[in-house]
Design a protein around this motif. Structure first.
Motif, PDB file in Angstrom:
ATOM      1  N   GLY A 226      36.209  -1.755   2.855  1.00 43.88           N
ATOM      2  CA  GLY A 226      35.789  -3.029   2.302  1.00 43.88           C
ATOM      3  C   GLY A 226      35.325  -2.966   0.866  1.00 43.88           C
ATOM      4  O   GLY A 226      35.010  -3.990   0.269  1.00 43.88           O
ATOM      5  N   ARG A 227      35.246  -1.770   0.310  1.00 42.24           N
ATOM      6  CA  ARG A 227      34.785  -1.551  -1.067  1.00 42.24           C
ATOM      7  C   ARG A 227      33.514  -2.352  -1.382  1.00 42.24           C
ATOM      8  O   ARG A 227      33.538  -3.289  -2.181  1.00 42.24           O
ATOM      9  CB  ARG A 227      35.902  -1.870  -2.037  1.00 42.24           C
ATOM     10  CG  ARG A 227      37.077  -0.913  -1.834  1.00 42.24           C
ATOM     11  CD  ARG A 227      38.190  -1.108  -2.773  1.00 42.24           C
ATOM     12  NE  ARG A 227      37.731  -0.857  -4.134  1.00 42.24           N
ATOM     13  CZ  ARG A 227      38.498  -1.011  -5.196  1.00 42.24           C
ATOM     14  NH1 ARG A 227      39.732  -1.419  -5.061  1.00 42.24           N
ATOM     15  NH2 ARG A 227      38.029  -0.752  -6.387  1.00 42.24           N
ATOM     16  N   PRO A 228      32.382  -1.978  -0.778  1.00 44.01           N
ATOM     17  CA  PRO A 228      31.126  -2.701  -1.036  1.00 44.01           C
ATOM     18  C   PRO A 228      30.814  -2.744  -2.527  1.00 44.01           C
ATOM     19  O   PRO A 228      31.145  -1.821  -3.269  1.00 44.01           O
ATOM     20  CB  PRO A 228      30.073  -1.876  -0.297  1.00 44.01           C
ATOM     21  CG  PRO A 228      30.832  -0.999   0.635  1.00 44.01           C
ATOM     22  CD  PRO A 228      32.200  -0.829   0.090  1.00 44.01           C
ATOM     23  N   ASP A 229      30.151  -3.817  -2.947  1.00 42.30           N
ATOM     24  CA  ASP A 229      29.827  -3.980  -4.364  1.00 42.30           C
ATOM     25  C   ASP A 229      28.834  -2.926  -4.842  1.00 42.30           C
ATOM     26  O   ASP A 229      28.972  -2.397  -5.944  1.00 42.30           O
ATOM     27  CB  ASP A 229      29.275  -5.387  -4.610  1.00 42.30           C
ATOM     28  CG  ASP A 229      30.305  -6.450  -4.286  1.00 42.30           C
ATOM     29  OD1 ASP A 229      31.400  -6.401  -4.888  1.00 42.30           O
ATOM     30  OD2 ASP A 229      30.028  -7.306  -3.433  1.00 42.30           O
ATOM     31  N   LEU A 230      27.838  -2.624  -4.024  1.00 39.74           N
ATOM     32  CA  LEU A 230      26.806  -1.643  -4.379  1.00 39.74           C
ATOM     33  C   LEU A 230      26.681  -0.621  -3.261  1.00 39.74           C
ATOM     34  O   LEU A 230      26.573  -0.984  -2.089  1.00 39.74           O
ATOM     35  CB  LEU A 230      25.458  -2.331  -4.588  1.00 39.74           C
ATOM     36  CG  LEU A 230      25.437  -3.454  -5.621  1.00 39.74           C
ATOM     37  CD1 LEU A 230      24.122  -4.198  -5.578  1.00 39.74           C
ATOM     38  CD2 LEU A 230      25.690  -2.910  -6.996  1.00 39.74           C
TER      39      LEU A 230
ATOM     40  N   LYS B  72      23.288   3.047   2.669  1.00 46.66           N
ATOM     41  CA  LYS B  72      23.253   1.588   2.714  1.00 46.66           C
ATOM     42  C   LYS B  72      24.190   1.023   1.658  1.00 46.66           C
ATOM     43  O   LYS B  72      24.389   1.626   0.608  1.00 46.66           O
ATOM     44  CB  LYS B  72      21.832   1.076   2.481  1.00 46.66           C
ATOM     45  CG  LYS B  72      20.882   1.527   3.576  1.00 46.66           C
ATOM     46  CD  LYS B  72      19.496   1.000   3.389  1.00 46.66           C
ATOM     47  CE  LYS B  72      18.600   1.566   4.499  1.00 46.66           C
ATOM     48  NZ  LYS B  72      17.367   0.832   4.622  1.00 46.66           N
ATOM     49  N   VAL B  73      24.752  -0.141   1.973  1.00 38.34           N
ATOM     50  CA  VAL B  73      25.638  -0.821   1.042  1.00 38.34           C
ATOM     51  C   VAL B  73      25.286  -2.307   1.000  1.00 38.34           C
ATOM     52  O   VAL B  73      24.723  -2.851   1.951  1.00 38.34           O
ATOM     53  CB  VAL B  73      27.137  -0.663   1.421  1.00 38.34           C
ATOM     54  CG1 VAL B  73      27.559   0.802   1.368  1.00 38.34           C
ATOM     55  CG2 VAL B  73      27.439  -1.275   2.775  1.00 38.34           C
TER      56      VAL B  73
ATOM     57  N   ARG C 197      38.469 -10.086   8.050  1.00 37.50           N
ATOM     58  CA  ARG C 197      38.513  -8.790   7.364  1.00 37.50           C
ATOM     59  C   ARG C 197      37.100  -8.315   7.038  1.00 37.50           C
ATOM     60  O   ARG C 197      36.775  -7.136   7.223  1.00 37.50           O
ATOM     61  CB  ARG C 197      39.358  -8.891   6.098  1.00 37.50           C
ATOM     62  CG  ARG C 197      39.516  -7.560   5.378  1.00 37.50           C
ATOM     63  CD  ARG C 197      40.335  -7.678   4.114  1.00 37.50           C
ATOM     64  NE  ARG C 197      39.693  -8.561   3.148  1.00 37.50           N
ATOM     65  CZ  ARG C 197      40.211  -9.697   2.693  1.00 37.50           C
ATOM     66  NH1 ARG C 197      41.389 -10.109   3.105  1.00 37.50           N
ATOM     67  NH2 ARG C 197      39.555 -10.431   1.816  1.00 37.50           N
ATOM     68  N   ASP C 198      36.234  -9.228   6.579  1.00 36.75           N
ATOM     69  CA  ASP C 198      34.844  -8.863   6.290  1.00 36.75           C
ATOM     70  C   ASP C 198      34.166  -8.287   7.531  1.00 36.75           C
ATOM     71  O   ASP C 198      33.481  -7.256   7.462  1.00 36.75           O
ATOM     72  CB  ASP C 198      34.050 -10.075   5.792  1.00 36.75           C
ATOM     73  CG  ASP C 198      34.436 -10.527   4.402  1.00 36.75           C
ATOM     74  OD1 ASP C 198      35.162  -9.797   3.693  1.00 36.75           O
ATOM     75  OD2 ASP C 198      34.002 -11.634   4.004  1.00 36.75           O
TER      76      ASP C 198
ATOM     77  N   GLN D 200      32.145  -3.550  10.542  1.00 34.42           N
ATOM     78  CA  GLN D 200      32.121  -2.706  11.742  1.00 34.42           C
ATOM     79  C   GLN D 200      32.511  -1.270  11.415  1.00 34.42           C
ATOM     80  O   GLN D 200      31.907  -0.330  11.936  1.00 34.42           O
ATOM     81  CB  GLN D 200      33.058  -3.276  12.812  1.00 34.42           C
ATOM     82  CG  GLN D 200      32.540  -4.533  13.457  1.00 34.42           C
ATOM     83  CD  GLN D 200      33.540  -5.144  14.424  1.00 34.42           C
ATOM     84  OE1 GLN D 200      34.740  -4.825  14.396  1.00 34.42           O
ATOM     85  NE2 GLN D 200      33.063  -6.036  15.276  1.00 34.42           N
ATOM     86  N   GLU D 201      33.519  -1.104  10.569  1.00 32.52           N
ATOM     87  CA  GLU D 201      33.944   0.244  10.168  1.00 32.52           C
ATOM     88  C   GLU D 201      32.820   0.979   9.452  1.00 32.52           C
ATOM     89  O   GLU D 201      32.573   2.162   9.703  1.00 32.52           O
ATOM     90  CB  GLU D 201      35.182   0.172   9.275  1.00 32.52           C
ATOM     91  CG  GLU D 201      36.439  -0.247   9.981  1.00 32.52           C
ATOM     92  CD  GLU D 201      37.625  -0.411   9.044  1.00 32.52           C
ATOM     93  OE1 GLU D 201      37.650   0.223   7.957  1.00 32.52           O
ATOM     94  OE2 GLU D 201      38.538  -1.178   9.389  1.00 32.52           O
TER      95      GLU D 201
END
Length: 155
Positions: free
Chosen positions: A55-59, A66-67, A104-105, A110-111
């Motif tokens: 999901g390529r978290p922003d942070l 943690k993301v 998708r989010d 979950q992943e």
């Protein structure tokens, strides 16, 4: 003009849509500056070492596992007024697109959780109350691992 028709030509709409950013958005930059000012350090856009997180978290706060995702209410189909606005032009396309985004989010969340990451979603509408947002992010980031499930619900 008909409700379901777009007021712009196909070329004008394409030009407008091409200018919409996927990263380094104004909401994301605001969240980053708030956290940086509080002393938090992070990596950007899902980067964790040489790997990219789902999901390529922003942070990404790798040491804390943690993301944070910073989501636009319209694009990610939030429950607020902006997120529930349904465009009249090309309605079927937008409904399908936003539903796929929401699904998708959830899958990427979950992943990440299955891989041991805690996830917080910050919604664009939450930026109006910066004090509450800062408190929520600080509680999420400072909580011991596994003890903040009510904070990471993302809703």
């Amino acid at each position: 003009m008909d409700q379901g028709r777009d007021r712009l030509t196909r070329e004008q709409r394409s030009s407008n849509m091409s200018k919409i950013r996927g990263k380094d958005t104004k909401p994301e930059l605001l969240v980053r500056s708030l956290l940086h000012a509080k002393g938090y350090r992070y990596r950007l856009h899902g980067q964790h070492g040489q790997t990219r997180l789902p999901g390529r978290p922003d942070l990404v706060f790798a040491g804390r596992r943690k993301v944070i995702f910073v989501n636009g209410c319209f694009w990610h189909f939030h429950d607020c007024k902006a997120g529930q606005h349904a465009p009249a032009a090309n309605a079927e396309f937008w409904a399908a697109k936003r539903t796929r985004t929401r699904e998708r989010d959830a899958q990427k969340r979950q992943e990440l959780e299955a891989a041991g990451w805690e996830v917080l979603t910050v919604w664009e509408c939450e930026l109006r109350d910066r004090s509450a947002l800062e408190d929520r992010m600080r509680a999420f980031l400072d909580a011991a691992a596994g003890k903040n499930s009510q904070l990471s619900s993302g809703v």
